[in-house]
Design an enzyme around this catalytic site. Sequence first.
Site, mmCIF file in Angstrom:
data_model
loop_
_atom_site.group_PDB
_atom_site.id
_atom_site.type_symbol
_atom_site.label_atom_id
_atom_site.label_comp_id
_atom_site.label_asym_id
_atom_site.label_seq_id
_atom_site.Cartn_x
_atom_site.Cartn_y
_atom_site.Cartn_z
ATOM 1 N N PRO A 49 10.084 63.619 -4.067
ATOM 2 C CA PRO A 49 9.314 62.709 -3.218
ATOM 3 C C PRO A 49 9.380 61.267 -3.725
ATOM 4 O O PRO A 49 9.996 60.998 -4.764
ATOM 5 C CB PRO A 49 7.888 63.261 -3.324
ATOM 6 N N ASP A 125 22.079 55.693 -4.237
ATOM 7 C CA ASP A 125 20.615 55.731 -4.188
ATOM 8 C C ASP A 125 20.165 55.734 -2.725
ATOM 9 O O ASP A 125 20.880 55.255 -1.849
ATOM 10 C CB ASP A 125 20.017 54.520 -4.919
ATOM 11 N N GLU A 126 18.971 56.291 -2.486
ATOM 12 C CA GLU A 126 18.416 56.397 -1.123
ATOM 13 C C GLU A 126 19.375 57.180 -0.217
ATOM 14 O O GLU A 126 19.639 56.788 0.926
ATOM 15 C CB GLU A 126 18.112 55.003 -0.538
ATOM 16 N N TYR A 157 7.699 61.869 5.291
ATOM 17 C CA TYR A 157 6.262 61.984 5.005
ATOM 18 C C TYR A 157 5.638 63.197 5.719
ATOM 19 O O TYR A 157 4.542 63.632 5.385
ATOM 20 C CB TYR A 157 5.544 60.680 5.395
HETATM 21 N N1 LIG Z 1 2.798 52.326 -8.189
HETATM 22 C C1 LIG Z 1 3.675 52.086 -9.169
HETATM 23 N N2 LIG Z 1 3.892 50.816 -9.614
HETATM 24 C C2 LIG Z 1 4.780 50.557 -10.605
HETATM 25 N N3 LIG Z 1 5.499 51.503 -11.227
HETATM 26 C C3 LIG Z 1 5.329 52.774 -10.828
HETATM 27 C C4 LIG Z 1 4.433 53.133 -9.774
HETATM 28 N N4 LIG Z 1 4.525 54.468 -9.588
HETATM 29 C C5 LIG Z 1 5.445 54.911 -10.471
HETATM 30 N N5 LIG Z 1 5.898 53.902 -11.232
HETATM 31 C C6 LIG Z 1 6.923 53.966 -12.295
HETATM 32 O O1 LIG Z 1 8.169 54.064 -11.637
HETATM 33 C C7 LIG Z 1 8.917 55.165 -12.144
HETATM 34 C C8 LIG Z 1 9.577 55.911 -11.007
HETATM 35 O O2 LIG Z 1 10.315 54.976 -10.237
HETATM 36 P P1 LIG Z 1 11.628 55.391 -9.501
HETATM 37 O O3 LIG Z 1 12.590 55.991 -10.474
HETATM 38 O O4 LIG Z 1 12.054 54.178 -8.733
HETATM 39 O O5 LIG Z 1 11.115 56.551 -8.505
HETATM 40 P P2 LIG Z 1 11.743 57.085 -7.143
HETATM 41 O O6 LIG Z 1 13.177 56.645 -7.075
HETATM 42 O O7 LIG Z 1 11.610 58.583 -7.202
HETATM 43 O O8 LIG Z 1 10.889 56.515 -6.034
HETATM 44 C C9 LIG Z 1 7.921 56.056 -12.836
HETATM 45 O O9 LIG Z 1 8.554 56.614 -13.974
HETATM 46 C C10 LIG Z 1 6.791 55.132 -13.223
HETATM 47 O O10 LIG Z 1 7.027 54.628 -14.533
HETATM 48 C C1 LIG Z 2 8.463 59.346 2.709
HETATM 49 C C2 LIG Z 2 9.287 58.387 3.531
HETATM 50 C C3 LIG Z 2 9.938 57.334 2.910
HETATM 51 N N1 LIG Z 2 10.680 56.476 3.634
HETATM 52 C C4 LIG Z 2 11.383 55.375 2.951
HETATM 53 C C5 LIG Z 2 10.543 54.410 2.166
HETATM 54 C C6 LIG Z 2 11.512 53.935 1.100
HETATM 55 O O1 LIG Z 2 12.338 52.903 1.650
HETATM 56 C C7 LIG Z 2 12.361 55.179 0.836
HETATM 57 C C8 LIG Z 2 11.881 55.999 -0.353
HETATM 58 O O2 LIG Z 2 12.197 55.317 -1.525
HETATM 59 P P1 LIG Z 2 11.761 55.828 -2.999
HETATM 60 O O3 LIG Z 2 12.786 55.184 -3.883
HETATM 61 O O4 LIG Z 2 11.834 57.325 -3.004
HETATM 62 O O5 LIG Z 2 10.392 55.287 -3.253
HETATM 63 O O6 LIG Z 2 12.282 55.962 2.000
HETATM 64 C C9 LIG Z 2 10.832 56.661 5.000
HETATM 65 O O7 LIG Z 2 11.532 55.874 5.663
HETATM 66 N N2 LIG Z 2 10.186 57.692 5.621
HETATM 67 C C10 LIG Z 2 9.423 58.561 4.942
HETATM 68 O O8 LIG Z 2 8.828 59.500 5.553
#
Ligand SMILES: Nc1ncnc2c1ncn2[C@@H]1O[C@H](COP(=O)(O)OP(=O)(O)O)[C@@H](O)[C@H]1O
Ligand SMILES: Cc1cn([C@H]2C[C@H](O)[C@@H](COP(=O)(O)O)O2)c(=O)[nH]c1=O
Length: 179
Positions: A49, A125-126, A157
Amino acid sequence: MEKGKRDREISNPLFSFPPPPPPSLLLMDVAAVRLRSSFHGEVHVIIGPMFAGKTTALLRRIQSERDNGRSVVMVKSSKDSRYGLDCVVTHDGKKMPCFAVPNLSTFRAHIGHETYNKFDVIGIDEGQFFEDLYDFCCEAADIDKKTIIIAGLDGDYMRYYSSKSKHNLYNSSKLITFC
Ligand SMILES: Nc1ncnc2c1ncn2[C@@H]1O[C@H](COP(=O)(O)OP(=O)(O)O)[C@@H](O)[C@H]1O
Ligand SMILES: Cc1cn([C@H]2C[C@H](O)[C@@H](COP(=O)(O)O)O2)c(=O)[nH]c1=O
């Protein structure tokens, strides 16, 4: 062995791990990775997630491939412009330069065929934003012998997969690994 000495060795954390391999073995590791990738491609998928640490894991994996002497490139979807388009960025600010593209079918032309051929490893990524993720990865791994490492959401979501192509890739990544 004298009992006191043995107890000291056991309680010393350095004795709990095998000693690091000599430098020649490390070089053999690099050679093995190169040999391995010359025969087949690989697809690795990091899913979870939002805020789970997917991008962090991806950057760590890419850095490790680079440390092993492989040539790496990062790509992300241009749909995700939250932290700009020139870098893959984690939520806590770690970053790595990347190309941002609307879809993966144009990625090779975008960076140029010669440049594309030089890369051993492609970090994506993404991944959830790419409708052509499955087709791109099959071609890059099966035909071009690349290692692909993807980070992406495991659902939206509503906890729902909307794209058949992504679903196929996530479910079949084991099948196309080491193909
Ligand atoms: N709300 C937040 N604000 C800033 N840093 C955060 C927040 N939530 C998580 N983090 C940090 O960001 C890291 C995860 O970021 P990221 O690798 O970009 O996650 P993902 O790609 O799964 O969305 C976590 O290890 C934590 O340290
Ligand atoms: C759950 C959810 C996410 N998204 C979008 C929002 C962000 O641009 C990425 C997720 O990025 P992350 O690195 O994992 O934080 O996806 C969306 O478009 N719709 C969704 O339901």
